[in-house]
Design a protein around this motif. Structure first.
Motif, short mmCIF file in Angstrom:
data_model
loop_
_atom_site.label_atom_id
_atom_site.label_comp_id
_atom_site.label_asym_id
_atom_site.label_seq_id
_atom_site.Cartn_x
_atom_site.Cartn_y
_atom_site.Cartn_z
N LYS A 264 -4.32 -11.55 15.25
CA LYS A 264 -3.00 -12.13 16.00
C LYS A 264 -2.67 -11.35 17.23
CE LYS A 264 1.78 -13.34 14.42
NZ LYS A 264 2.80 -13.35 13.56
N PRO B 268 0.07 -11.12 20.46
CA PRO B 268 1.30 -11.56 20.94
C PRO B 268 1.34 -12.53 22.30
CG PRO B 268 0.90 -9.08 21.68
CD PRO B 268 -0.15 -9.59 20.91
N GLN C 208 2.82 -16.32 24.32
CA GLN C 208 3.14 -17.09 22.93
C GLN C 208 1.82 -16.48 22.01
OE1 GLN C 208 3.63 -21.27 23.20
NE2 GLN C 208 2.79 -21.63 21.25
N GLU C 209 2.32 -16.14 20.83
CA GLU C 209 1.55 -15.70 19.62
C GLU C 209 0.47 -16.71 19.59
OE1 GLU C 209 3.97 -14.88 16.45
OE2 GLU C 209 4.51 -12.79 17.06
N TYR D 218 -3.72 -17.04 17.15
CA TYR D 218 -4.50 -16.39 16.25
C TYR D 218 -5.91 -16.75 16.95
CZ TYR D 218 -1.13 -15.84 12.50
OH TYR D 218 -0.02 -15.21 11.94
#
Length: 583
Positions: free
Chosen positions: A539, A541, A550-551, A553
């Motif tokens: 993940k 940031p 924007q975060e 994955y």
């Protein structure tokens, strides 16, 4: 009589095409097959001397290049001391243009000038029949203290030279580069290159080339490296080869060619854009973008056209591109070279080689060395020390910049980090210039470094800059680390790995068969724990590739990589992942 052909390669992975070509041609025309002995310049001279002596040969022929000539000449002296009756023959580009000087200075009996297949075969025949060597064209030799230079050997028809590879000997090329030539000569007159001396270009016939290449394809060799000096100087010849290997592609073999970027035509480009990813690897020698320098070295680069061609070849990300520059050319000072550097760097090649001028014997620049004010090392590889335009301290500075380019650009392990650092400097050249200065100030150039230490050096460099976001860089470094491998160890300054409790939701993701089927189909035969150990989910940031704040994955699939070894990176839907992790 026993004939041995000897090669001292720069590395074990290299092989010598020239001595194999001479061996096959000699066998075909005389019935005698010289034996081949290959070593590397990293092996002890004592070992090589011992083995050659214990072979008890009558004739030893050495294949001479700038990377091995000094070692060969030392061996020649020693071999003559311990076995004075051995006849020593030298051949290759490093001895073709100073044959008399070598015969006068070293215990060498003969020198073959130019291409050696027919000359060596004629020499073998003459020695076997015990007749005069006067008729052996392309040979410089001694009669007592007298030196004799026979007339040059006319160029061979390439189809008359046998193919050097066969089924029985392919095992010896495992994990080694296989070299092949489909043409000899070059139509260009580059002043630093020996290929400009030979007039005209000779091509293998289409039928012969197809037959040879099919052998490599059938044997599923990893890479075939063409030694043709200007592979696409004949458009029809080049395109025919590219189409043939594409039509008969085995999904494994890669073909490396040195091409002229500004003469590559639209038909060839359109076809190459359709090739399998990894089928072709191209090297383009740009050398400089300084117009005055180009004129002096007899090149006519159209850099705008080269840039267009490079962009077109990069469009589908299916071809590995290697672009070259040469430092130390006439009229190129430090700042001019910096501009050439920035021009080529802006094309974003996969490999960016910053080389240094070598004054090759017989080249136009070597003949005009004093006139042009170029000073080079007296011993091979005759690399430039300084010029009228480039003082020695600037050469040293460029050497450090070259080291930084090799470490941080050509390794392809620091792409996101370097991309960010570029934004903190006015030009790419100034980035590497400052990084080189930092590296030298800290004494880092004196020792080798692990991958982790190399990242730490970049981080320390950033810390000394007046601007820069350290936390942002930390995440970029983590992305770069995991882009190449499931990192087992990361520097302490990079955001820590997840705790055992935080890892649990990721185990859950890997234990969902539907997730593996959708995102990691290559891992479907493994259980969740095995996948966790072999793939990586992180993940971030922000998005390390797009910079979007924007975060996100990112899933790293190490079983699917690009031409540079970067893992396939998959962006996962945030909502889906977090929902699964909560459950």
């Amino acid at each position: 009589m026993k004939f041995i052909l000897v090669s001292l390669n720069a590395k074990f992975i290299h092989s010598n095409l020239a001595i194999r070509s001479i061996q096959k041609y000699t066998q075909l025309h005389t019935g005698i097959m010289p034996e081949i002995r290959e070593y590397t310049i990293n092996q002890p001279e004592e070992l090589i001397l011992r083995e050659l002596f214990e072979e008890h040969p009558d004739i030893v022929g050495f294949s001479c290049y700038i990377w091995n000539i000094d070692m060969i000449l030392r061996l020649v002296v020693q071999l003559k001391q311990v076995a004075p009756d051995i006849t020593i023959v030298l051949g290759g580009p490093e001895v073709s243009y100073n044959s008399k000087e070598l015969l006068e200075s070293y215990p060498v009996d003969m020198v073959i000038r130019g291409e050696g297949e027919k000359t060596f075969a004629e020499l073998v025949q003459a020695l076997q029949n015990k007749v005069s060597l006067d008729s052996v064209k392309g040979l410089t030799w001694k009669i007592g203290s007298q030196l004799v230079e026979n007339p040059p050997q006319p160029p061979l028809r390439l189809d008359d030279i046998p193919f050097v590879y066969d089924d029985e000997r392919m095992a010896q090329f495992q994990n080694r580069i296989i070299y092949y030539e489909s043409s000899r000569g070059c139509p260009y007159q580059c002043a630093y290159c020996l290929s400009s001396i030979e007039k005209g270009v000779r091509l293998l016939s289409e039928q012969r080339v197809e037959q040879d290449l099919q052998f490599f394809l059938d044997h599923r060799v990893k890479q075939v490296k063409f030694v043709d000096r200007s592979f696409n100087c004949n458009k029809h010849h080049a395109l025919h080869i590219w189409k043939y290997v594409a039509e008969h592609d085995n999904g494994i073999t890669n073909f490396h060619c040195e091409i002229n970027g500004d003469t590559l035509d639209e038909e060839s480009i359109s076809f190459l854009q359709t090739a399998r990813k990894g089928l072709f690897q191209f090297e383009i020698g740009i050398q400089t973008t300084n117009e005055k320098t180009l004129k002096e070295i007899h090149r006519k680069n159209n850099f705008d056209r080269i840039a267009q061609v490079v962009a077109a070849l990069q469009k589908n990300k299916n071809i590995h591109l290697h672009l070259d520059l040469i430092a130390g050319l006439p009229h190129e000072d430090y700042h001019s070279f910096g501009k050439s550097f920035n021009d080529v760097y802006a094309l974003h090649p996969d490999q960016f080689q910053l080389g240094f001028l070598k004054l090759l014997k017989g080249s136009d620049l070597e003949r005009r060395q004093k006139e042009l004010g170029i000073t080079c090392r007296k011993t091979a590889p005759y690399e430039v020390l300084f010029t009228r335009w480039l003082p020695f301290e600037r050469t040293l500075q460029l050497k450090m910049i070259e080291e930084m380019v090799e470490q941080y650009y050509n390794s392809n392990r620091f792409k996101a980090c370097i991309r960010y650092l570029e934004t903190l400097f006015p030009t790419p050249f100034s980035l590497y210039e400052n990084l080189a200065g930092f590296y030298q100030k800290k004494g880092y150039h004196k020792v080798s470094h692990t991958k982790e230490q190399a990242y730490t050096i970049l981080y320390e460099f950033l810390m000394e800059l007046p601007k820069g976001n350290l936390e942002y860089f930390q995440w970029l470094a983590k992305f770069d680390l995991y882009s190449h491998e499931k990192a087992k160890k990361i520097p302490s300054w990079i955001p820590n790995d997840l705790t055992t409790e935080q890892k649990q939701p990721i185990y859950q993701f890997y234990n969902q068969p539907e997730n593996i089927k959708t995102y990691l189909p290559d891992y479907q035969n493994l259980n969740g724990l095995q996948i966790y150990r072999m793939a990586h989910l992180e993940k971030f940031p922000f998005h390390p590739l797009t910079g979007q704040q924007q975060e996100c994955y990112l899933l790293f699939n190490y079983r699917q990589t690009d031409l540079l070894g970067n893992a396939l990176v998959i962006e996962l839907p945030v909502e889906q992942i977090e929902t699964e992790m909560e459950n």
